[in-house]
Design a protein around this motif. Sequence first.
Motif, PDB file in Angstrom:
ATOM      1  N   LEU A  38       0.823  -1.286   0.047  1.00 51.37           N
ATOM      2  CA  LEU A  38      -0.040  -0.100   0.075  1.00 51.37           C
ATOM      3  C   LEU A  38       1.018   1.373  -0.010  1.00 51.37           C
ATOM      4  N   ARG A  39       1.734   1.066   0.469  1.00 49.93           N
ATOM      5  CA  ARG A  39       2.830   2.018   0.573  1.00 49.93           C
ATOM      6  C   ARG A  39       3.766   2.448  -0.752  1.00 49.93           C
ATOM      7  N   LEU A 163      -0.900  -0.875  16.577  1.00 46.78           N
ATOM      8  CA  LEU A 163      -0.541   0.353  15.985  1.00 46.78           C
ATOM      9  C   LEU A 163      -1.253   0.166  14.555  1.00 46.78           C
ATOM     10  N   TYR A 164      -2.366  -0.531  14.604  1.00 50.13           N
ATOM     11  CA  TYR A 164      -3.203  -0.746  13.350  1.00 50.13           C
ATOM     12  C   TYR A 164      -3.688   0.754  12.641  1.00 50.13           C
ATOM     13  N   LYS A 165      -4.172   1.408  13.505  1.00 58.11           N
ATOM     14  CA  LYS A 165      -4.774   2.725  13.093  1.00 58.11           C
ATOM     15  C   LYS A 165      -3.781   3.723  12.388  1.00 58.11           C
ATOM     16  N   SER A 171      -0.425   4.866   5.709  1.00 55.41           N
ATOM     17  CA  SER A 171      -0.549   3.835   4.278  1.00 55.41           C
ATOM     18  C   SER A 171      -1.275   4.822   3.309  1.00 55.41           C
ATOM     19  N   PHE A 172      -2.330   5.530   3.829  1.00 58.34           N
ATOM     20  CA  PHE A 172      -3.429   6.191   2.951  1.00 58.34           C
ATOM     21  C   PHE A 172      -3.318   7.571   2.860  1.00 58.34           C
ATOM     22  N   ASP A 173      -2.952   8.203   3.948  1.00 56.77           N
ATOM     23  CA  ASP A 173      -2.805   9.661   4.084  1.00 56.77           C
ATOM     24  C   ASP A 173      -1.890  10.159   4.921  1.00 56.77           C
ATOM     25  N   ARG A 178       0.363  13.679   9.614  1.00 52.00           N
ATOM     26  CA  ARG A 178       1.431  14.943  10.214  1.00 52.00           C
ATOM     27  C   ARG A 178       0.545  15.999  10.853  1.00 52.00           C
ATOM     28  N   THR A 179      -0.685  16.238   9.990  1.00 52.00           N
ATOM     29  CA  THR A 179      -1.483  17.537  10.573  1.00 52.00           C
ATOM     30  C   THR A 179      -2.035  17.045  12.142  1.00 52.00           C
ATOM     31  N   ILE A 180      -2.477  15.829  12.209  1.00 52.42           N
ATOM     32  CA  ILE A 180      -3.130  15.483  13.416  1.00 52.42           C
ATOM     33  C   ILE A 180      -1.986  15.393  14.602  1.00 52.42           C
TER      34      ILE A 180
END
Length: 430
Positions: A38-39, A163-165, A171-173, A178-180
């Motif tokens: 995915l990455r 660390l799934y979340k 992998s997706f955003d 970084r923003t959060i």
Amino acid sequence: MNTLWEFLSMQDANVRFVTIGSVLLAASSAVVGCFTVLRKRALVGDAVAHAVLPGVCLAFILTGEKNPVVLLVGSFLTGWLSLVVIDLITSKSRIKEDTAIGLVLSVFFGIGVLLLTSIQHSGNENQSGLDKFLFGSAAALVGQDLYTFGAVAVLLLVSVVLLYKEFKLLSFDIAYARTIGLPVRKLELLLTTLTVLAVVVGIQSVGVVLMSAMLITPAAAARFWTDRLGAMIVIAAVMSAVCGAAGAFVSFTAPAMPTGPWIVMLLSMLAIFSFILAPNKGLLARYLSQRRVRRQMMRENILKTLFHLGEPTGEYQHSYSKNQILERRQLPVLKMQSALKTLSRQGLTQKSKQGWALTEAGKKEAQRVVRLHRLWELYLTQYLQVASDHVHEDAESIEHVLTPELEKRLEELLDYPTADPHQTKIPQSS
């Protein structure tokens, strides 16, 4: 049947070691491989797999023994070093990542082969079996290996669960991560570490040459079956575990057959099966979907043509021959005949001695298609400033996919128009 029962009973300890080890290694590699795919870092796994060989050789040269923990540490260090070198090359030079991966892979693997050759000529009696790291030898797994590799496999699985979340967001955003305020760099390092560990624990089973297949193939196959990451991970792990057990079974029933290559071959067969037959995303499903769309477009184009033929006089239920339809619009004759029969069965057209005519239901459907066509032409000219003589071809395609919601939105944007750019009347919705 007796052979299968004997295998399942696992009376031989070595059979248990090989089977459990193959399942653990295959499943844990597949789980980590999902994030690698995915990455879009699939080639990195291949580079790491080849870069661990010099680590194995150096660990043996320094210690003089094949302690699995020592070999694991040595291979982990050189695997990590290969990633550092790739990052340095891409960040400090104009060389792209794919080129850097190719350079690191070949150089590290070449050094590993040189060291392995040197060890083979050193006369050290403990070197026996060290060359198995090239192509793997799951049958050589013993209890001590199983404990070591099993512990690493459990570590990989637990890390992914905890660390799934975070890994999912990475992998997706990654920008949103970084923003959060997530520690993106640390998470990337951890995920990279897990990738290296997954490669390291798998090399004894399938070897450095085939390890990238263990990492990537299950994830690639699972990607065809779902759009959800959680389901993808489970499917990849199950596929890989089943193939791991099947590879061990093949090796048990036919001792001349190596376990690792059989695992990879079975995974490849599953990947090919998924590529062709997976619902929604497989080649067959996509072909059938495209064929349905093409047939639907053909039917709608025929309805639209019959509507156009009756538009000058307003006699939409008038019958028209096939030649008249073909004069108005060029269509493949055989496909047109099949589509007309389908429209007749659907109650949208009716056949008479004079030809084919729209039914009331067919007229409403034809009006809808014509209406969407002319609304889209008007939208292109008014909002995108496209010349009116250049909008027809685009509208021919889009008219078949516009939804009622988009139709309503177009009406609002265009202030409920009554004529298209060519001053032709736009049929009103019924």
